[in-house]
Write a protein that holds these residues in place. Sequence first.
Motif, PDB file in Angstrom:
ATOM      1  N   UNK A   1       5.726  -3.531  -5.807  1.00 24.09           N
ATOM      2  CA  UNK A   1       4.777  -2.586  -5.246  1.00 24.09           C
ATOM      3  C   UNK A   1       3.610  -3.236  -4.533  1.00 24.09           C
ATOM      4  N   UNK A   2       3.324  -4.497  -4.822  1.00 21.11           N
ATOM      5  CA  UNK A   2       2.192  -5.163  -4.166  1.00 21.11           C
ATOM      6  C   UNK A   2       2.548  -5.640  -2.767  1.00 21.11           C
ATOM      7  N   UNK A   3       3.814  -6.068  -2.582  1.00 19.55           N
ATOM      8  CA  UNK A   3       4.208  -6.649  -1.300  1.00 19.55           C
ATOM      9  C   UNK A   3       5.225  -5.801  -0.542  1.00 19.55           C
ATOM     10  N   UNK A   4       5.890  -4.868  -1.232  1.00 21.19           N
ATOM     11  CA  UNK A   4       6.947  -4.097  -0.584  1.00 21.19           C
ATOM     12  C   UNK A   4       8.258  -4.850  -0.488  1.00 21.19           C
ATOM     13  N   UNK A   5       8.363  -5.970  -1.160  1.00 18.48           N
ATOM     14  CA  UNK A   5       9.593  -6.766  -1.107  1.00 18.48           C
ATOM     15  C   UNK A   5      10.649  -6.170  -2.044  1.00 18.48           C
ATOM     16  N   UNK A   6      11.886  -6.056  -1.534  1.00 21.50           N
ATOM     17  CA  UNK A   6      13.002  -5.596  -2.358  1.00 21.50           C
ATOM     18  C   UNK A   6      13.431  -6.742  -3.256  1.00 21.50           C
TER      19      UNK A   6
ATOM     20  N   UNK B   1      -1.021  10.023   3.321  1.00 18.25           N
ATOM     21  CA  UNK B   1      -0.263   8.957   2.673  1.00 18.25           C
ATOM     22  C   UNK B   1       0.465   9.489   1.448  1.00 18.25           C
ATOM     23  N   UNK B   2       1.474   8.773   1.020  1.00 16.12           N
ATOM     24  CA  UNK B   2       2.193   9.145  -0.196  1.00 16.12           C
ATOM     25  C   UNK B   2       1.265   9.130  -1.396  1.00 16.12           C
TER      26      UNK B   2
ATOM     27  N   UNK C   1      -0.800   1.896  -9.426  1.00 18.86           N
ATOM     28  CA  UNK C   1      -1.445   1.931  -8.118  1.00 18.86           C
ATOM     29  C   UNK C   1      -0.564   2.773  -7.195  1.00 18.86           C
ATOM     30  N   UNK C   2      -0.983   4.010  -6.911  1.00 22.76           N
ATOM     31  CA  UNK C   2      -0.162   4.902  -6.127  1.00 22.76           C
ATOM     32  C   UNK C   2      -0.048   4.462  -4.668  1.00 22.76           C
ATOM     33  N   UNK C   3      -0.960   3.610  -4.210  1.00 23.29           N
ATOM     34  CA  UNK C   3      -0.836   3.064  -2.860  1.00 23.29           C
ATOM     35  C   UNK C   3       0.446   2.245  -2.720  1.00 23.29           C
ATOM     36  N   UNK C   4       0.973   1.772  -3.870  1.00 20.89           N
ATOM     37  CA  UNK C   4       2.222   1.011  -3.835  1.00 20.89           C
ATOM     38  C   UNK C   4       3.383   1.861  -3.338  1.00 20.89           C
ATOM     39  N   UNK C   5       3.288   3.186  -3.557  1.00 19.09           N
ATOM     40  CA  UNK C   5       4.381   4.055  -3.125  1.00 19.09           C
ATOM     41  C   UNK C   5       4.567   3.982  -1.621  1.00 19.09           C
ATOM     42  N   UNK C   6       3.460   3.908  -0.872  1.00 22.85           N
ATOM     43  CA  UNK C   6       3.567   3.797   0.579  1.00 22.85           C
ATOM     44  C   UNK C   6       4.266   2.504   0.983  1.00 22.85           C
ATOM     45  N   UNK C   7       3.993   1.440   0.255  1.00 24.94           N
ATOM     46  CA  UNK C   7       4.665   0.173   0.559  1.00 24.94           C
ATOM     47  C   UNK C   7       6.146   0.242   0.191  1.00 24.94           C
ATOM     48  N   UNK C   8       6.452   0.925  -0.911  1.00 24.63           N
ATOM     49  CA  UNK C   8       7.856   1.070  -1.306  1.00 24.63           C
ATOM     50  C   UNK C   8       8.600   1.937  -0.289  1.00 24.63           C
ATOM     51  N   UNK C   9       7.978   3.032   0.145  1.00 18.63           N
ATOM     52  CA  UNK C   9       8.608   3.902   1.146  1.00 18.63           C
ATOM     53  C   UNK C   9       8.878   3.120   2.426  1.00 18.63           C
ATOM     54  N   UNK C  10       7.911   2.317   2.852  1.00 19.96           N
ATOM     55  CA  UNK C  10       8.087   1.528   4.075  1.00 19.96           C
ATOM     56  C   UNK C  10       9.244   0.549   3.939  1.00 19.96           C
ATOM     57  N   UNK C  11       9.460   0.044   2.726  1.00 17.14           N
ATOM     58  CA  UNK C  11      10.567  -0.897   2.514  1.00 17.14           C
ATOM     59  C   UNK C  11      11.906  -0.183   2.430  1.00 17.14           C
ATOM     60  N   UNK C  12      11.908   1.049   1.946  1.00 18.73           N
ATOM     61  CA  UNK C  12      13.156   1.765   1.691  1.00 18.73           C
ATOM     62  C   UNK C  12      13.680   2.487   2.930  1.00 18.73           C
ATOM     63  N   UNK C  13      12.785   3.088   3.726  1.00 20.59           N
ATOM     64  CA  UNK C  13      13.224   3.923   4.846  1.00 20.59           C
ATOM     65  C   UNK C  13      14.151   3.200   5.828  1.00 20.59           C
ATOM     66  N   UNK C  14      13.896   1.932   6.178  1.00 16.82           N
ATOM     67  CA  UNK C  14      14.815   1.266   7.118  1.00 16.82           C
ATOM     68  C   UNK C  14      16.225   1.058   6.551  1.00 16.82           C
TER      69      UNK C  14
END
Length: 466
Positions: free
Chosen positions: A332-337, A68-69, A281-294
Amino acid sequence: MSDSNPPARKSWPDYRAVWRWHFYASLFCIPFVILLSITGAIYLFKGEIEAWQDRPFDQLVLQGARQSAAAQISAALAAFPGSALHAFEVPRESDDAVRVTVRHDGETQRVYIHPHTLEVLHSVVDRDRFMRQMFRLHGELMLGNRGSNLVELAASWTIIMIATGLYLWWPRNARGLAGVLYPRLRGGTRMFWRDLHSVTGVWISTLAIFLLVSGLPWAKFWGDNFKSVRRVTGTAVARQDWSNTSSSERRRTTSGSGEHSDHGGSRGSGRSASEEIPPPDYAAVDRVVAAVEPLKLEHPVVIAPPSRGSKHWTAKSMTPNRPWRVNLEVDGRTGEVVSREDFRDRHIIDQAVSVGIAAHEGRLFGWPNQLLGLITTAGLILLSVSGLILWWRRRDQGVLGAPKVALDPRWSWSLVLAIVFFGVCLPLFGASLLVVLAIERLILSRIPPVSRWLGLRVAVPTAGTA
């Protein structure tokens, strides 16, 4: 029988006066022009050079599952105990090393992490990277704000050098295009170098002036005045897409983002060591990446933790083709832009400067832009070398070789207006011109040996003067 009316004096500046200005501007500018042209030509290929340097850390042999990131970031932080996350770069390809930048002991460290094994493949202080050194040499001569002021002063006088050169080139009695748009090859060595100098200047003048003007927003003195004008006129924005802060100042304030603050790119998440802020919370980075990649943003895409006073992570496309840059704020908690800023959302001034910077760096329209930049820098070097050769061949022994002062010139209002215009647009030029004129008039012209060496005392009549 003689004419009772005295001949009219020619308005100044005449050809010789402009030639004199051109000479002194060139004498000061040439060392800077050569250095900035070489470093600028190298910087045109920043992306290609860095890709070549980073090739050992890409196309890796992958083993096991991808981590994970958050785990990748933790591995980078563990390599530098006491460090803090500065930025996480989304990998371009799945087999590329992950680039994580961390703040450690007042420096930005760039850490290369294997995406599967979490092995630290390489680390380097960001400011020690080759292209960062080229950037500092090109923009501030490795001297911080003082160097930036010197570069701005040289750029301002180079604009004057080009403007006076065009005046001298202007074909008044030319017959044909030989010596005007292409050099004459059969007129002897002296004519060849003169034509090569003037023709090269004509062909690259527009591109050279564009490079010089588009670089001014990065300069410390000009950039600060530009910001002041924007505040007064109500056109200022919360944050610009570029910065004129020197590298040393960025290290002190930790407000840049290292690699991605080349020419002042990102806001970053820098914090001083004295701030007591809990780690994000570094786990937020994975949620941010998931939101950004598409969203398929242009690489490099950099994710930074919330800055002071904000709870949102930032994700930015830091592509050198700045009109394609995108700024995002992500929960970072929800991955919402939460918010998105594209090129069209920026102020028209910021749009214009961004286009100018991208073209200046050779990234606005691909390799043709790089080629034009390379031709321009090569032309400036040729212009400088040919000018030095002309000066060395023409000068008399025992003197500097400046064109002699015209006798009893008369001021021209067009000249006054031109000086005022350039002095306002290029304040360091205006200030330095006043200093130079004062020193020449009050000191140098009163010391006979120095005055003769500089050509201040031996005057020649102007055309139409008895």
